[in-house]
Design a protein around this motif. Structure first.
Motif, PDB file in Angstrom:
ATOM      1  N   ASN A 137       0.797  -1.237   0.000  1.00 25.72           N
ATOM      2  CA  ASN A 137       0.000   0.000   0.000  1.00 25.72           C
ATOM      3  C   ASN A 137       0.828   1.285   0.000  1.00 25.72           C
ATOM      4  O   ASN A 137       0.289   2.361   0.202  1.00 25.72           O
ATOM      5  N   TYR A 138       2.114   1.202  -0.249  1.00 28.04           N
ATOM      6  CA  TYR A 138       2.971   2.385  -0.280  1.00 28.04           C
ATOM      7  C   TYR A 138       2.799   3.111  -1.613  1.00 28.04           C
ATOM      8  O   TYR A 138       2.869   2.487  -2.670  1.00 28.04           O
ATOM      9  N   ARG A 139       2.591   4.443  -1.568  1.00 28.54           N
ATOM     10  CA  ARG A 139       2.506   5.251  -2.785  1.00 28.54           C
ATOM     11  C   ARG A 139       3.930   5.547  -3.247  1.00 28.54           C
ATOM     12  O   ARG A 139       4.661   6.263  -2.586  1.00 28.54           O
ATOM     13  N   ILE A 140       4.319   4.983  -4.359  1.00 30.27           N
ATOM     14  CA  ILE A 140       5.673   5.146  -4.878  1.00 30.27           C
ATOM     15  C   ILE A 140       5.832   6.533  -5.480  1.00 30.27           C
ATOM     16  O   ILE A 140       6.837   7.201  -5.263  1.00 30.27           O
ATOM     17  N   PHE A 141       4.834   6.961  -6.239  1.00 36.86           N
ATOM     18  CA  PHE A 141       4.802   8.333  -6.747  1.00 36.86           C
ATOM     19  C   PHE A 141       3.380   8.718  -7.076  1.00 36.86           C
ATOM     20  O   PHE A 141       2.505   7.868  -7.223  1.00 36.86           O
ATOM     21  N   GLU A 142       3.177  10.040  -7.146  1.00 34.49           N
ATOM     22  CA  GLU A 142       1.865  10.608  -7.442  1.00 34.49           C
ATOM     23  C   GLU A 142       1.907  11.355  -8.768  1.00 34.49           C
ATOM     24  O   GLU A 142       2.913  12.001  -9.098  1.00 34.49           O
ATOM     25  N   GLU A 143       0.832  11.277  -9.475  1.00 34.01           N
ATOM     26  CA  GLU A 143       0.652  12.047 -10.698  1.00 34.01           C
ATOM     27  C   GLU A 143       0.941  13.524 -10.412  1.00 34.01           C
ATOM     28  O   GLU A 143       0.484  14.069  -9.403  1.00 34.01           O
ATOM     29  N   THR A 156       4.014  -6.612  -6.658  1.00 30.82           N
ATOM     30  CA  THR A 156       3.102  -6.062  -7.654  1.00 30.82           C
ATOM     31  C   THR A 156       2.906  -4.570  -7.415  1.00 30.82           C
ATOM     32  O   THR A 156       2.677  -4.144  -6.285  1.00 30.82           O
ATOM     33  N   VAL A 157       2.979  -3.810  -8.498  1.00 31.58           N
ATOM     34  CA  VAL A 157       2.743  -2.368  -8.473  1.00 31.58           C
ATOM     35  C   VAL A 157       1.588  -2.075  -9.413  1.00 31.58           C
ATOM     36  O   VAL A 157       1.549  -2.592 -10.527  1.00 31.58           O
ATOM     37  N   THR A 158       0.646  -1.235  -8.958  1.00 30.25           N
ATOM     38  CA  THR A 158      -0.419  -0.798  -9.852  1.00 30.25           C
ATOM     39  C   THR A 158      -0.161   0.638 -10.287  1.00 30.25           C
ATOM     40  O   THR A 158       0.413   1.432  -9.550  1.00 30.25           O
ATOM     41  N   ALA A 188       1.626   5.526  -8.846  1.00 25.80           N
ATOM     42  CA  ALA A 188       1.996   4.114  -8.681  1.00 25.80           C
ATOM     43  C   ALA A 188       1.924   3.743  -7.210  1.00 25.80           C
ATOM     44  O   ALA A 188       2.324   4.524  -6.340  1.00 25.80           O
ATOM     45  N   GLU A 189       1.435   2.533  -6.952  1.00 26.85           N
ATOM     46  CA  GLU A 189       1.294   2.038  -5.588  1.00 26.85           C
ATOM     47  C   GLU A 189       1.726   0.580  -5.505  1.00 26.85           C
ATOM     48  O   GLU A 189       1.405  -0.216  -6.393  1.00 26.85           O
ATOM     49  N   ALA A 190       2.425   0.260  -4.427  1.00 27.19           N
ATOM     50  CA  ALA A 190       2.806  -1.130  -4.170  1.00 27.19           C
ATOM     51  C   ALA A 190       1.576  -1.861  -3.631  1.00 27.19           C
ATOM     52  O   ALA A 190       1.074  -1.519  -2.559  1.00 27.19           O
ATOM     53  N   MET A 191       1.099  -2.838  -4.364  1.00 22.82           N
ATOM     54  CA  MET A 191      -0.081  -3.590  -3.919  1.00 22.82           C
ATOM     55  C   MET A 191       0.307  -4.728  -2.985  1.00 22.82           C
ATOM     56  O   MET A 191      -0.523  -5.212  -2.220  1.00 22.82           O
ATOM     57  N   THR A 192       1.541  -5.154  -3.082  1.00 27.70           N
ATOM     58  CA  THR A 192       2.117  -6.162  -2.198  1.00 27.70           C
ATOM     59  C   THR A 192       3.477  -5.596  -1.785  1.00 27.70           C
ATOM     60  O   THR A 192       3.923  -4.600  -2.352  1.00 27.70           O
ATOM     61  N   PRO A 193       4.157  -6.216  -0.846  1.00 22.25           N
ATOM     62  CA  PRO A 193       5.534  -5.769  -0.612  1.00 22.25           C
ATOM     63  C   PRO A 193       6.326  -5.899  -1.922  1.00 22.25           C
ATOM     64  O   PRO A 193       6.192  -6.885  -2.644  1.00 22.25           O
ATOM     65  N   VAL A 194       7.102  -4.887  -2.220  1.00 22.54           N
ATOM     66  CA  VAL A 194       7.836  -4.826  -3.492  1.00 22.54           C
ATOM     67  C   VAL A 194       9.322  -4.664  -3.215  1.00 22.54           C
ATOM     68  O   VAL A 194       9.720  -3.873  -2.364  1.00 22.54           O
TER      69      VAL A 194
END
Length: 152
Positions: free
Chosen positions: A33-39, A53-55, A92-98
């Motif tokens: 659930n970590y936000r890697i970056f924001e638009e 997994t990253v969405t 982008a968000e980490a949906m699982t540990p990445v």
């Protein structure tokens, strides 16, 4: 037999250039659930996923974020670092540990400028990633908003 994803570095970048790029990488991890970056934020790094997994998503006015793609092993996270004004076009968000390899965008751009063949190979890879993501976005938007979905 499955075709390797065009967003995977190993499927698109010659071994010589993969090795040069990987020599600049550092290993990082992101919790679930970590936000890697924001638009809209500055795009100064990019990542290649080692595990997890990253969405990718974007803001929908008046609604929640729309997820347009899910990325996994070997795939590139982020392309906005290559094009001015170097601002993220998606989130982008980490949906699982990445676990991922992280790259400094400025360093890689300088490498691309210094070696036109490396720059060309990187540009072709990122172009394939963009094409793939554009198609994924189209399909996802049709699924979300078209009366009968994408039909796929």
């Amino acid at each position: 037999m499955t075709t390797p994803s065009p967003t995977r570095m190993a499927a698109s970048l010659p071994a010589e250039y993969r090795a040069r790029l990987m020599a600049t990488a550092r290993e990082v991890g992101f919790p679930e659930n970590y936000r890697i970056f924001e638009e809209g934020q500055p795009a100064d790094h990019f990542w290649i996923i080692r595990s997890g997994t990253v969405t990718l998503d974007f803001r929908v006015p008046g609604g929640r974020k729309a997820v347009i793609d899910s990325l996994g092993f070997g795939e590139l996270v982020g392309w906005s670092w290559l094009y001015r004004p170097y601002v993220w076009q998606l989130g982008a968000e980490a949906m699982t540990p990445v676990r991922a390899h992280e790259f400094d965008a400025e360093v890689v751009r300088m490498m691309m400028d210094a070696d036109p063949a490396f720059g060309s190979a990187m540009g072709h890879w990122i172009g394939r990633v963009l094409s793939h993501r554009l198609h994924a976005t189209r399909v996802r938007l049709l699924d979300l908003y078209a009366p009968h979905g994408s039909g796929s």
